[in-house]
Write an enzyme that holds these catalytic residues in place. Structure first.
Site, PDB file in Angstrom:
ATOM      1  N   GLU A 176       0.835  -1.190   0.000  1.00  0.00           N
ATOM      2  CA  GLU A 176       0.000   0.000   0.000  1.00  0.00           C
ATOM      3  C   GLU A 176       0.881   1.255   0.000  1.00  0.00           C
ATOM      4  OE1 GLU A 176      -2.083   0.151   3.683  1.00  0.00           O
ATOM      5  OE2 GLU A 176      -2.865   2.168   3.354  1.00  0.00           O
ATOM      6  N   ASP A 224      -4.017  -0.028   9.957  1.00  0.00           N
ATOM      7  CA  ASP A 224      -5.006   0.991  10.336  1.00  0.00           C
ATOM      8  C   ASP A 224      -6.268   0.796   9.492  1.00  0.00           C
ATOM      9  OD1 ASP A 224      -4.326   1.852   7.851  1.00  0.00           O
ATOM     10  OD2 ASP A 224      -3.417   3.749   8.487  1.00  0.00           O
TER      11      ASP A 224
END
Ligand code: 0RA
Length: 635
Positions: A422, A501
């Site tokens: 990511e 997260d």
């Protein structure tokens, strides 16, 4: 005492000898499973008494010496002497193979049935065996040694209660060691309590000072709720269907959640029929038919749209199917498939009727369920169209590899890994930290497209998805066409690495959705993994530890004391330098990766309990050694 031997005595001795000579024939094996089998055999009898409506409490105790006590508060096994045989029902049940049913006062055994050999087998395999019966204001007792009565039934006291207590010590000549597994036994008792609502099952192990009680007022409804406990459900209460047809009892609980996977568990006479059978087939047929009929009737499916397929109505479904029948026929290698043909029609009619009634009574819930099914159907259709497009236009043929892919030098796909990372910054760290010999990095920018919502053309023109498909080398289709080819997979390990997260978990979900819809073979063949970056680093002087869960953190900080202990929380991959990223998340020697798997839902639920539990060392070993399931990782 009786005088001399009767024909029956000889018969009893013959049977005893047979059981002790070949215990495996009666209880499967003489290892721990066989040992557990003894307990279940006795417990099943008490559960049957409860299911007949005569008791609500079963207690199981493992004593220090390895003996086991099973108590119920039922009617108590009859002790009066039968005038023809001159023997009590009690003694007959405890010394004759398969005598249970005849004296059950019931037409069939509700529980067990797979082996269902009865208490006499347990008696034969026990160095001593004692039955206490409370009934008619008295307490009666009979004792046995290796299956042979040492006396007749004796009155030993008075009691205002009723019930049966069996205590036995498995014979050490037959069982190498008397080591019971508390968790394995408890798991089965829990299942029994789910399948027989309203019964209290109390289990105590005096050797370990452990105790657990089970009671589920809702029965199979509680079971379905338990499986869905951590998931978003589409309707607050499971749909409950219960019907008695001829002598068969059908009970079903079902509840939809917002996920892709199906968790259906079927049982026949409390035995988990993992290979399904006629009851499961009947259930599936009725589910599809009832939902389609309702959707047509209320024009939720348009005239020009096709019917929902079976797979469309099973996504996100949690269902418990429990049937109780006379004379169950278990088929297959492991005898875990129900074969009775009448069960298909019985379950089908009960479920069609019950579900149709529910849908009509609960229009809001019905609409939500059907919308989910229609979304599934449309996503499936879109994926199919996209695959067709790929095939027709040869979209991904002869494409050069995407510029942002940092490939590895290893040639054999079996040894190559692709990290899907990511964000460009974490991608940068990963590129520096990796072993470029066998690890490739593909950074993805921001959120990838939600393939569940996108039209096929759009999804195939999306840059991030194109890059991914081209990097993998397999095309994007399944099934009959030549378009998807697993043999062309360029990496046998595809590892999703995202931040710990909310955004990270969203991206992970989107990627998993993509793989689930477009490349399910990648998952079913075990090529897809999820990296587990650490959540914390704990430092004290020169000592430092990487921590992967909150439980682990609390344990370690408690152990290290509070002085000079520094706890650093890691939210993003970008917070680690390349060396740290390698050490914690990418180095095969030390990393934890989870293999994504879409099969075997119940197991995964058990596994997840273990993963989320306290024991740290087993957790780590387990994750490294076995596959687990993504949808349980709270994605
Ligand atoms: C047959 C008749 C009756 C009770 C039982 C069997 C019985 C068996 C077991 C096995 C474990 N616990 C049990 N509890 C009861 C009673 C018949 C009557 O009282 O009329």
């Amino acid at each position: 005492m009786k005088q001399g031997y009767t024909a029956r005595d000889i018969q009893v001795l013959k049977e005893l000898e047979a059981v002790r000579l070949r215990p495996g024939m009666y209880i499967g094996s003489t290892d721990q499973r066989g040992l557990h089998h003894l307990i279940h055999e006795i417990v099943d009898n008490s559960i049957d008494e409860a299911m007949a409506g005569y008791c609500d409490r079963v207690t199981i105790i493992i004593h220090d010496d390895g003996s086991v006590t099973v108590t119920d508060n039922g009617r108590g096994i009859p002790v009066d002497i039968h005038h023809a045989t001159k023997i009590s029902a009690l003694e007959t049940v405890m010394t004759t193979l398969h005598a249970g049913a005849k004296f059950g006062g019931q037409s069939y055994k509700v529980c067990g049935g797979l082996h269902g050999v009865g208490a006499s087998v347990v008696n034969a395999l026990s160095s001593w065996f004692r039955v206490d019966v409370e009934r008619d204001g008295k307490i009666y007792r009979q004792e046995f040694r290796r299956g042979i009565p040492t006396n007749g039934v004796e009155m030993i006291g008075h009691s205002q209660q009723t019930g049966t207590t069996v205590t036995f010590l498995p014979d050490k000549d037959i069982f190498d060691k008397l080591d019971y597994d508390f968790n394995v036994l408890a798991q089965r008792f829990r299942e029994m309590a789910y399948l027989n609502k309203g019964i209290w099952i109390n289990f105590r192990d005096e050797r370990q000072d452990r105790e657990i009680s089970f009671y589920f007022q809702g029965g199979v409804v509680s079971f379905a709720q338990q499986i869905n406990r951590k998931r978003v459900v589409l309707h607050p209460k499971p749909i409950y269907i219960s019907k008695v047809i001829n002598s068969t009892t059908v009970e079903v609980a079902l509840q939809y959640n917002d996920r892709f996977t199906e968790s259906t568990f079927s049982f026949a006479n409390c035995i988990n029929t993992i290979d399904g059978g006629t009851h499961l087939t009947g259930f599936r047929t009725a589910l599809t038919r009832s939902l389609n009929d309702y959707a047509r009737q209320y024009k939720i499916i348009k005239e020009n749209e096709s019917n929902l397929a079976g797979e469309d109505v099973r996504e996100g479904l949690v269902a418990i199917i429990s049937v109780k029948l006379i004379d169950p026929q278990f088929e297959g290698q492991t005898k875990t498939r129900l074969g009775n043909s009448e069960l298909k029609t019985q379950v089908e009619s009960a479920v069609y009727e019950g579900l149709t009634y529910y849908l009509n009574e609960h229009p809001q819930e019905a609409r939500r369920i059907l919308e989910k099914c229609l979304t599934t159907a449309r996503a499936r259709e879109a994926a199919r169209k996209a695959r067709e497009l790929v095939n027709k236009k040869g979209l991904f043929e002869g494409n050069s590899l995407p510029g942002k892919l940092a490939d590895c030098s290893e040639k054999s796909p079996a040894n190559r890994e692709l990290y899907i990372v990511e964000g460009d910054s974490a991608g940068g760290s990963a590129k520096q930290g990796r072993d470029r010999g066998f690890q490739a990095i593909l950074p993805l920018k921001g959120k990838i497209l939600n393939v569940e919502k996108a039209r096929p053309e759009k999804m195939l023109s999306h840059d991030e998805i194109r890059a991914l498909i081209i990097a993998l080398g397999v095309g994007a289709g399944t099934g009959n066409g030549s378009e998807f080819d697993l043999a062309k997979l360029r990496y046998h390990r595809v590892i999703i690495m995202t931040d710990a997260d909310v955004d990270g978990s969203h991206i992970r979900t989107l990627l998993l959705t993509f793989f689930f819809r477009y490349m399910p073979e990648l998952i079913t063949n075990g090529h897809l993994y999820i990296a587990q970056p650490p959540l914390y680093r704990i430092k004290k002087g020169k000592e430092h530890h990487w921590i992967y869960s909150d439980g682990e953190k609390d344990k370690l900080t408690a152990k290290m004391g509070s002085k000079g202990v520094e706890v650093q929380r890691y939210k993003g991959l970008g917070e680690m330098n390349p060396q740290q990223l390698w050490e914690t998340t990418m180095d095969p020697e030390t990393r934890i990766i989870l293999q994504v798997n879409i099969k075997d839902a119940a197991k995964a639920d058990e596994i997840i309990d273990m993963l989320m539990g306290e024991a740290v060392p087993p957790r780590k070993a387990f994750i490294q050694a076995h596959a687990t399931q993504v949808r349980n990782l709270d994605v």
